[in-house]
Design a protein around this motif. Structure first.
Motif, PDB file in Angstrom:
ATOM      1  N   LEU A  23      50.569  30.114  39.140  1.00  0.00           N
ATOM      2  CA  LEU A  23      51.789  29.450  38.679  1.00  0.00           C
ATOM      3  C   LEU A  23      53.069  30.196  39.023  1.00  0.00           C
ATOM      4  N   ARG A  24      52.992  31.555  39.071  1.00  0.00           N
ATOM      5  CA  ARG A  24      54.257  32.288  39.249  1.00  0.00           C
ATOM      6  C   ARG A  24      54.038  33.762  39.593  1.00  0.00           C
ATOM      7  N   THR A  25      55.109  34.400  40.083  1.00  0.00           N
ATOM      8  CA  THR A  25      55.110  35.849  40.312  1.00  0.00           C
ATOM      9  C   THR A  25      56.241  36.446  39.484  1.00  0.00           C
ATOM     10  N   ILE A 134      42.091  43.688  31.299  1.00  0.00           N
ATOM     11  CA  ILE A 134      43.354  43.802  32.046  1.00  0.00           C
ATOM     12  C   ILE A 134      43.330  42.770  33.170  1.00  0.00           C
ATOM     13  N   THR A 135      44.525  42.267  33.492  1.00  0.00           N
ATOM     14  CA  THR A 135      44.631  41.214  34.497  1.00  0.00           C
ATOM     15  C   THR A 135      44.724  41.800  35.900  1.00  0.00           C
ATOM     16  N   ILE A 136      43.973  41.201  36.819  1.00  0.00           N
ATOM     17  CA  ILE A 136      44.079  41.533  38.245  1.00  0.00           C
ATOM     18  C   ILE A 136      44.798  40.355  38.903  1.00  0.00           C
ATOM     19  N   LEU A 159      37.621  42.557  33.275  1.00  0.00           N
ATOM     20  CA  LEU A 159      38.748  42.265  34.176  1.00  0.00           C
ATOM     21  C   LEU A 159      39.007  40.769  34.185  1.00  0.00           C
ATOM     22  N   LYS A 160      40.295  40.407  34.050  1.00  0.00           N
ATOM     23  CA  LYS A 160      40.668  38.989  34.109  1.00  0.00           C
ATOM     24  C   LYS A 160      41.226  38.740  35.506  1.00  0.00           C
ATOM     25  N   ILE A 161      40.424  38.098  36.339  1.00  0.00           N
ATOM     26  CA  ILE A 161      40.756  37.930  37.756  1.00  0.00           C
ATOM     27  C   ILE A 161      41.521  36.625  37.939  1.00  0.00           C
ATOM     28  N   LYS A 162      42.732  36.726  38.461  1.00  0.00           N
ATOM     29  CA  LYS A 162      43.522  35.524  38.709  1.00  0.00           C
ATOM     30  C   LYS A 162      43.082  34.877  40.025  1.00  0.00           C
ATOM     31  N   VAL A 163      42.798  33.591  39.952  1.00  0.00           N
ATOM     32  CA  VAL A 163      42.448  32.803  41.134  1.00  0.00           C
ATOM     33  C   VAL A 163      43.267  31.503  41.064  1.00  0.00           C
ATOM     34  N   ALA A 191      42.137  30.455  36.568  1.00  0.00           N
ATOM     35  CA  ALA A 191      42.690  29.698  37.704  1.00  0.00           C
ATOM     36  C   ALA A 191      44.095  29.174  37.408  1.00  0.00           C
ATOM     37  N   ASN A 192      44.566  29.322  36.175  1.00  0.00           N
ATOM     38  CA  ASN A 192      45.913  28.818  35.816  1.00  0.00           C
ATOM     39  C   ASN A 192      46.192  27.430  36.407  1.00  0.00           C
ATOM     40  N   GLN A 193      45.236  26.513  36.221  1.00  0.00           N
ATOM     41  CA  GLN A 193      45.390  25.087  36.579  1.00  0.00           C
ATOM     42  C   GLN A 193      45.326  24.825  38.082  1.00  0.00           C
ATOM     43  N   ILE A 266      43.894  31.444  22.272  1.00  0.00           N
ATOM     44  CA  ILE A 266      45.021  31.368  21.330  1.00  0.00           C
ATOM     45  C   ILE A 266      46.123  32.305  21.829  1.00  0.00           C
ATOM     46  N   LYS A 267      47.347  31.784  21.928  1.00  0.00           N
ATOM     47  CA  LYS A 267      48.486  32.660  22.234  1.00  0.00           C
ATOM     48  C   LYS A 267      49.602  32.326  21.259  1.00  0.00           C
ATOM     49  N   LEU A 268      50.212  33.323  20.669  1.00  0.00           N
ATOM     50  CA  LEU A 268      51.264  33.082  19.681  1.00  0.00           C
ATOM     51  C   LEU A 268      52.407  32.275  20.289  1.00  0.00           C
ATOM     52  N   ILE A 320      39.558  39.538  23.883  1.00  0.00           N
ATOM     53  CA  ILE A 320      40.948  39.986  23.773  1.00  0.00           C
ATOM     54  C   ILE A 320      41.575  40.110  25.168  1.00  0.00           C
ATOM     55  N   ASP A 321      42.716  39.434  25.336  1.00  0.00           N
ATOM     56  CA  ASP A 321      43.506  39.573  26.571  1.00  0.00           C
ATOM     57  C   ASP A 321      44.940  39.918  26.159  1.00  0.00           C
ATOM     58  N   LEU A 322      45.094  41.125  25.669  1.00  0.00           N
ATOM     59  CA  LEU A 322      46.410  41.575  25.186  1.00  0.00           C
ATOM     60  C   LEU A 322      46.869  42.756  26.037  1.00  0.00           C
ATOM     61  N   ASP A 323      47.069  42.468  27.323  1.00  0.00           N
ATOM     62  CA  ASP A 323      47.328  43.541  28.280  1.00  0.00           C
ATOM     63  C   ASP A 323      48.795  43.669  28.678  1.00  0.00           C
ATOM     64  N   GLY A 324      49.684  42.904  28.040  1.00  0.00           N
ATOM     65  CA  GLY A 324      51.122  43.016  28.376  1.00  0.00           C
ATOM     66  C   GLY A 324      51.585  44.472  28.399  1.00  0.00           C
TER      67      GLY A 324
HETATM   68  C1  LIG Z   1      49.261  38.562  30.585  1.00  0.00           C
HETATM   69  C2  LIG Z   1      47.967  37.837  30.320  1.00  0.00           C
HETATM   70  N1  LIG Z   1      46.851  38.640  30.644  1.00  0.00           N
HETATM   71  C3  LIG Z   1      47.887  36.565  31.112  1.00  0.00           C
HETATM   72  O1  LIG Z   1      47.248  36.544  32.130  1.00  0.00           O
HETATM   73  N2  LIG Z   1      48.571  35.522  30.666  1.00  0.00           N
HETATM   74  C4  LIG Z   1      48.639  34.351  31.487  1.00  0.00           C
HETATM   75  C5  LIG Z   1      49.992  33.736  31.477  1.00  0.00           C
HETATM   76  C6  LIG Z   1      51.069  34.770  31.585  1.00  0.00           C
HETATM   77  C7  LIG Z   1      52.349  34.385  32.214  1.00  0.00           C
HETATM   78  O2  LIG Z   1      52.378  33.697  33.225  1.00  0.00           O
HETATM   79  O3  LIG Z   1      53.314  34.903  31.677  1.00  0.00           O
HETATM   80  C8  LIG Z   1      47.512  33.395  31.234  1.00  0.00           C
HETATM   81  O4  LIG Z   1      46.569  33.680  30.488  1.00  0.00           O
HETATM   82  O5  LIG Z   1      47.506  32.350  31.827  1.00  0.00           O
END
Ligand SMILES: C[C@H](N)C(=O)N[C@H](CCC(=O)O)C(=O)O
Ligand code: MG
Length: 365
Positions: A23-25, A134-136, A159-163, A191-193, A266-268, A320-324
């Protein structure tokens, strides 16, 4: 303890490396900090990022929502009336979940300060140490492999791998990372959609057939495509987790009834704060559905609040994905939750335990 004023600051913390998703950088945490002042001199802290591509919130909309809709309802109110305050915040306007979250977090911080107890104890107690992934970021395969190996060497076991960028390369990305860290870390994909339902089934079945065991796949298809989420959930062994598809408790009930996912993230910043996050955890527990608690690009102010919720609801929030804070170059907060790479621990300081926030830029009233 009565609310007298709500003030704002801007917090900027550069990331260690650019955060890249389908979705974004992003290069830095750039969040609105909310400070709720009281007649006792206590200050409660909250935070909201402008994750416009997910929540629709921008810096301007967060400030505007709080200044013109939420704040007028809260001035003069008593912190002891927590449920009344959360209703005032949630009912102030539609959507604007990040603005509501920032104010709710600050109110819960004050509620803890009022009773001299850490928030997690007031929410039900629990083991004050949790472990995050932690996110990759999605990138060239070699870079993702190197980042994954480095994360494992730093002690991360998940590891949370972004694809979600290109289906063919995504499959190769996961295969290469799996080969490099097999047996040393669990892999979660997000995959963020970025995929269609058919692409998601193809990718996941290909990986499953190759013997790659994934912990979960997060938000494979478009947020509104619940039929697509269900299509994928029915066809793959890998557990499917809903992120952008669900914000509040009603959406969670609908998703669970449709059997459109196995796990809820869940995200606040999606729920509008702590009250709805707790409701979602309770609903999910009733249905026997597991939850993750996640974050946007947030610092250790609002992530601390998520940590307190995670500790108190650990029977249902199992991931838990609280890696900010781990993604950031430094921690601007004194006091509060201790973030030490994958290990996060909560102190017994009242509320969120925040003493000071360094480098906060003033935002004019
Ligand atoms: C930071 C967290 N690990 C993460 O990946 N969050 C994203 C969205 C974060 C963003 O774009 O600011 C998610 O789970 O999709
Ligand atoms: Mg996600």
């Amino acid at each position: 303890m009565k609310i007298t004023d709500i003030k704002f600051g801007m917090l900027r913390v550069p990331l260690k490396t650019p955060f890249k998703t389908a979705l974004r950088t992003v290069n830095m945490v750039e969040d609105i900090v909310v400070m709720v002042h009281t007649d006792s001199g206590n200050v409660g802290y909250g935070e909201a990022p402008a994750t416009a591509v997910i929540t629709g919130d921008t810096h301007g909309s967060i400030i505007d929502a709080i200044r013109h809709y939420i704040s007028p309802r809260l001035i003069g109110q008593d912190i002891a009336d927590l449920n009344h305050l959360t209703q005032l915040i949630q009912g102030a306007m539609e959507k604007n979940t990040s603005a509501k979250a920032a104010v709710e977090i600050a109110i819960y911080d004050l509620w803890g300060q009022l009773y001299g107890a850490p928030l997690y104890k007031l929410l039900g107690g629990g083991d004050p140490v949790i472990t995050t992934d932690i996110t990759i970021s999605v990138d060239y395969i070699d870079k993702m492999v190197a980042d994954s190996v480095e994360a494992v060497e730093r002690g991360f076991e998940s590891l949370k791998i972004k694809v979600g960028k290109d289906i063919g390369v995504d499959i190769d990305r996961v295969k290469a990372i799996y080969a490099a860290v097999e047996g040393r870390a669990l892999l979660r994909l997000d995959a963020n959609q970025g995929w269609t339902a058919k692409q998601a089934v193809y990718a996941l079945q290909t990986l499953e057939d190759a013997g790659i065991k994934l912990e979960l796949i997060e938000q494979p298809v478009k947020a509104r495509d619940l039929a697509g989420m269900r299509y994928v959930t029915e066809r793959v062994h890998t557990p499917v987790m809903a992120d952008e598809s669900v914000f509040g408790p009603m959406e969670v009930i609908e998703l669970i009834r449709l059997r459109a996912a196995d796990i809820i993230n869940i995200k606040l910043m999606k729920t509008g704060g702590i009250s709805n996050a707790v409701k979602i955890a309770d609903i999910a527990a009733m249905y026997g559905v597991e939850c993750m608690i996640g974050c946007m690009l947030e610092s250790s102010i609002s992530v601390a609040a998520a940590v307190h919720v995670a500790v108190a609801k650990s029977s249902v929030i199992t991931k838990i994905d609280l890696d900010g804070p781990s993604l950031s170059q430094f921690n601007p907060v004194d006091g509060g939750v201790i973030f030490n790479e994958s290990e996060i621990s909560v102190t017994d300081a009242p509320g969120l335990g925040i003493r000071e926030i360094r480098g906060l830029e003033e935002i004019e009233a």
